[in-house]
Design a protein around this motif. Sequence first.
Motif, PDB file in Angstrom:
ATOM      1  N   ALA A 140       1.343   6.425 -35.704  1.00  0.00           N
ATOM      2  CA  ALA A 140       1.526   7.227 -34.493  1.00  0.00           C
ATOM      3  C   ALA A 140       0.373   7.057 -33.519  1.00  0.00           C
ATOM      4  N   ILE A 141      -0.854   6.887 -34.035  1.00  0.00           N
ATOM      5  CA  ILE A 141      -2.017   6.757 -33.155  1.00  0.00           C
ATOM      6  C   ILE A 141      -2.496   5.317 -33.021  1.00  0.00           C
ATOM      7  N   ASP A 142      -1.678   4.378 -33.485  1.00  0.00           N
ATOM      8  CA  ASP A 142      -1.988   2.955 -33.344  1.00  0.00           C
ATOM      9  C   ASP A 142      -1.684   2.542 -31.905  1.00  0.00           C
ATOM     10  N   GLY A 143      -2.690   2.107 -31.191  1.00  0.00           N
ATOM     11  CA  GLY A 143      -2.496   1.729 -29.798  1.00  0.00           C
ATOM     12  C   GLY A 143      -1.587   0.540 -29.601  1.00  0.00           C
ATOM     13  N   ASP A 144      -1.287  -0.181 -30.670  1.00  0.00           N
ATOM     14  CA  ASP A 144      -0.438  -1.370 -30.563  1.00  0.00           C
ATOM     15  C   ASP A 144       0.976  -1.155 -31.092  1.00  0.00           C
ATOM     16  N   THR A 145       1.285   0.060 -31.565  1.00  0.00           N
ATOM     17  CA  THR A 145       2.628   0.261 -32.092  1.00  0.00           C
ATOM     18  C   THR A 145       3.668   0.113 -30.988  1.00  0.00           C
ATOM     19  N   ARG A 146       4.807  -0.430 -31.359  1.00  0.00           N
ATOM     20  CA  ARG A 146       5.895  -0.582 -30.388  1.00  0.00           C
ATOM     21  C   ARG A 146       6.858   0.591 -30.424  1.00  0.00           C
ATOM     22  N   LYS A 147       6.667   1.460 -31.395  1.00  0.00           N
ATOM     23  CA  LYS A 147       7.528   2.640 -31.466  1.00  0.00           C
ATOM     24  C   LYS A 147       7.153   3.623 -30.365  1.00  0.00           C
ATOM     25  N   ARG A 148       8.161   4.275 -29.829  1.00  0.00           N
ATOM     26  CA  ARG A 148       7.920   5.307 -28.818  1.00  0.00           C
ATOM     27  C   ARG A 148       7.950   6.699 -29.444  1.00  0.00           C
ATOM     28  N   LEU A 149       8.929   6.945 -30.279  1.00  0.00           N
ATOM     29  CA  LEU A 149       9.048   8.202 -31.009  1.00  0.00           C
ATOM     30  C   LEU A 149       8.916   7.921 -32.491  1.00  0.00           C
TER      31      LEU A 149
END
Length: 218
Positions: A140-149
């Motif tokens: 959730a706090i990964d600046g590179d995640t592609r997930k929005r929710l």
Amino acid sequence: MIEAERIFEAREALAEGLARDVGEELARAIEAKGKATLAVSGGTTPKLFFEKLSQADIPWSRVAVTLVDERQVPESSERSNARLVRQHLLQNKAAAARFVPLVDNPDAATLPAFDVAVLGMGNDGHTASFFPGGDTLAEAIDGDTRKRLIAINAPGAGEPRLTFTLPVLESAGRLALHIEGDEKKQVLKKALGDGPEADMPVRAVLRSAAPVTLYWCP
């Protein structure tokens, strides 16, 4: 990072100041592109702010309102953030806004970048539903995640939650942190110091490149 601090003497003045700033930001977005998106936090702290904002003289029919996070409970529950928003924000002039709830609503993940996002903070250093000990906190706090929710479960969260991820929040045109009371000011002071983000997840927002405006009163 905290770019600016707005300090008020009392809750009423803070609510009015924050509502004025948010209303002006939404109006600018509407003028520039014909629409605006606002994301707000739940809990008890923003009620007065919601009531002030609901009276803002802007074209609310062009505004989409959503939540930065939500408990996975029905809207009939007193713990529902959606219920809070409907009762305190989507009233008066703001009744014309389009509300986009998070639970059981796939449209939420397709919302455009927020023009304004208003965050709160808990005494444990959580913001949105970035809770210490959350099973999906790292993503959730990964600046590179592609997930929005993302769904998250944590010992201090009560019900399972849904939360927008850090990249979504930090991409907001205006990012505000609304806290009240000396106790939370001390929590914020600690969060601004050294320490792991996992222990106080609000640090993920404070350490990102996104400029944050702090709104606080005693």
